[in-house]
Structure formats: structure tokens, C-alpha cells
Design a protein around this motif. Structure first.
Motif, PDB file in Angstrom:
ATOM      1  N   TRP A 136       2.350  10.051   2.974  1.00  0.00           N
ATOM      2  CA  TRP A 136       1.356   9.850   4.042  1.00  0.00           C
ATOM      3  C   TRP A 136       1.966   8.981   5.137  1.00  0.00           C
ATOM      4  N   ASP A 137       1.881   9.466   6.369  1.00  0.00           N
ATOM      5  CA  ASP A 137       2.656   8.825   7.438  1.00  0.00           C
ATOM      6  C   ASP A 137       1.866   7.836   8.295  1.00  0.00           C
ATOM      7  N   SER A 146      -3.677   2.639   5.331  1.00  0.00           N
ATOM      8  CA  SER A 146      -2.356   3.000   5.856  1.00  0.00           C
ATOM      9  C   SER A 146      -1.336   2.875   4.734  1.00  0.00           C
ATOM     10  N   ASN A 147      -0.155   3.448   4.955  1.00  0.00           N
ATOM     11  CA  ASN A 147       0.866   3.373   3.904  1.00  0.00           C
ATOM     12  C   ASN A 147       1.456   1.974   3.755  1.00  0.00           C
ATOM     13  N   GLY A 192       9.028   4.819  -4.344  1.00  0.00           N
ATOM     14  CA  GLY A 192       8.961   6.247  -4.679  1.00  0.00           C
ATOM     15  C   GLY A 192       9.199   7.126  -3.467  1.00  0.00           C
ATOM     16  N   LYS A 193       8.686   6.692  -2.329  1.00  0.00           N
ATOM     17  CA  LYS A 193       8.880   7.470  -1.104  1.00  0.00           C
ATOM     18  C   LYS A 193      10.358   7.456  -0.695  1.00  0.00           C
ATOM     19  N   SER A 242       0.566  21.354   5.089  1.00  0.00           N
ATOM     20  CA  SER A 242       0.613  19.918   5.387  1.00  0.00           C
ATOM     21  C   SER A 242      -0.749  19.293   5.090  1.00  0.00           C
ATOM     22  N   LEU A 243      -0.747  17.987   4.917  1.00  0.00           N
ATOM     23  CA  LEU A 243      -2.006  17.276   4.676  1.00  0.00           C
ATOM     24  C   LEU A 243      -2.954  17.461   5.861  1.00  0.00           C
TER      25      LEU A 243
END
Length: 219
Positions: free
Chosen positions: A162-163, A93-94, A104-105, A44-45
Motif C-alpha cells: 500500500w503506497d 498510512s503505511n 516485508g515490503k 491493482s488495489l
């Protein structure tokens, strides 16, 4: 007086040589350059950030990250205490992602990107630095050090997925008004560099050399 440790993290697939023109007063600051490592399978990141944080040998450092490196230093700051986190040509932030990345997500379209093709240096340069990369490909060859397929797939997926959906107001954001990867219209509150593109770490280094010290020292 002890010097302020400043750690620099390059952008996606790039080596720390992108910081070679960035100079800080050696009487006040000590510069350290971080490099990308090949991620472990299914890492995970957050776990990756923890692993990179082990390379940081100073208490309370300043972290500076470019592009995907800006996302990574924000993740690293969850694991260690920092004096300041500064991101360049990146997002906090996303919510600040351009529409194509949000789509894309949702559609998982990023899984369709033919990573083998991106390993071609010209395509990798456009992918990492933006479409407006000129023909000075030899220059980019020097800066793009990570040509590992697994890393590229992991990195792209880590960015898109990225959350973080809340901006951390303590993170200082420096952004060019001509950034074509993360257009300024999506960016929420930042220090704007006029004429700065996604690769301003390479060509706006004079602005950074003049302004980074006061940005770092600002309480």
C-alpha cells in the motif's frame, strides 16, 4: 428525514457477518454490508476499490472498514464522494505499519508466505485476526468466508505494498490499545478503545454501538 447510509467492509478474508452485533438506530441510519470479491488477475488495489465502489448505491455514504477493509474504504473514497470514512483496527498510512511489515515490503518476504497453509482455518484465523486467537475456531470459521488462494496472495501483497504515506486527517481512526496486528505504538492519533484487540469488532461491539452514532454525526 432521509436516513444516513452506512456501508461496512470486513477485514482480510472475513465475511460481513463480523458486523452482526453492530446495531445503529434504524430511524437515523441504514446499514449496508459489503463483501470481498475475488480480484481479477493483476488487478491493482485502486482498480479493485473502484469495482467495489460500484456496489455502493447511495450518494455521500459513510464508509466503515475493519483492518484491510479500512485500507480498502480509504481507496474507495478516492473514487466516490463520502460523508465520512471511519476505520477500525487498521492504519491511515503505511507509516503506521509495524516494523515487520515494513521489512516485508523491502525484502519481499511476503512472497514466501505459504498461502496454501493459511487456507487451514486455524492459521487463517491467526493470520487475519492476530496471534492471540483463542481456540474458538468454530466461531472464526463462521467469519472467515474467503478461502481463495488468489485472493489471499493479492490481499497480502496489496496491504504490504500500500503506497499511501500521508495520513488523511479526515479519516476517523478507532483503534484498540491491545491490537497485536497493528500495535498502538505505531498509530498516529486515534480514538483509543481500552482493552481492544485486533478483533474488537467482535468483542467490543457494545462500545461501538454506544459510540459510533455520535462519531458518524460529528461535524
Amino acid at each position: 428525514m432521509s436516513k444516513i447510509p452506512v456501508y461496512f467492509m470486513p477485514g482480510l478474508a472475513a465475511s460481513s457477518s463480523i458486523f452482526e452485533r453492530v446495531k445503529l438506530d434504524e430511524d437515523v441510519f441504514e446499514m449496508f454490508l459489503l463483501e470481498w470479491e475475488i480480484p481479477k488477475p493483476k488487478e491493482s488495489l485502486s482498480d479493485y476499490a473502484l469495482r467495489i465502489s460500484e456496489k455502493i448505491k447511495h450518494a455521500n455514504p459513510v464508509l466503515i472498514g475493519v483492518s484491510f477493509g479500512g485500507i480498502l474504504v480509504q481507496e474507495i473514497s478516492k473514487h466516490i464522494k463520502t460523508r465520512k470514512v471511519i476505520i477500525i483496527s487498521s492504519v491511515r498510512s503505511n507509516v503506521e505499519f509495524p516494523r515487520r511489515m515494513k521489512i516485508g515490503k523491502t525484502t519481499k518476504a511476503y512472497k514466501l508466505i505459504p498461502m496454501q497453509l493459511i487456507l487451514n482455518i486455524e492459521k487463517l484465523a491467526k493470520f487475519s485476526f492476530g496471534e492471540k486467537v483463542n481456540k474458538r475456531i468454530k466461531l472464526y470459521e463462521k467469519f472467515l468466508s474467503v478461502r481463495d488462494l488468489g485472493y489471499l496472495q493479492w490481499a497480502v501483497e496489496s496491504v504490504i505494498r500500500w503506497d499511501r504515506n500521508q495520513i488523511d486527517e479526515n479519516v476517523v481512526h478507532i483503534h484498540g490499545d491491545q491490537d497485536e496486528v497493528f500495535p498502538i505504538k505505531y498509530i498516529n492519533k486515534c480514538i483509543i478503545v481500552k482493552g481492544g484487540t485486533h478483533i474488537m469488532i467482535l468483542n467490543k461491539y457494545k462500545w461501538l454501538n454506544e459510540n459510533l452514532p455520535s462519531i458518524i454525526l460529528e461535524e
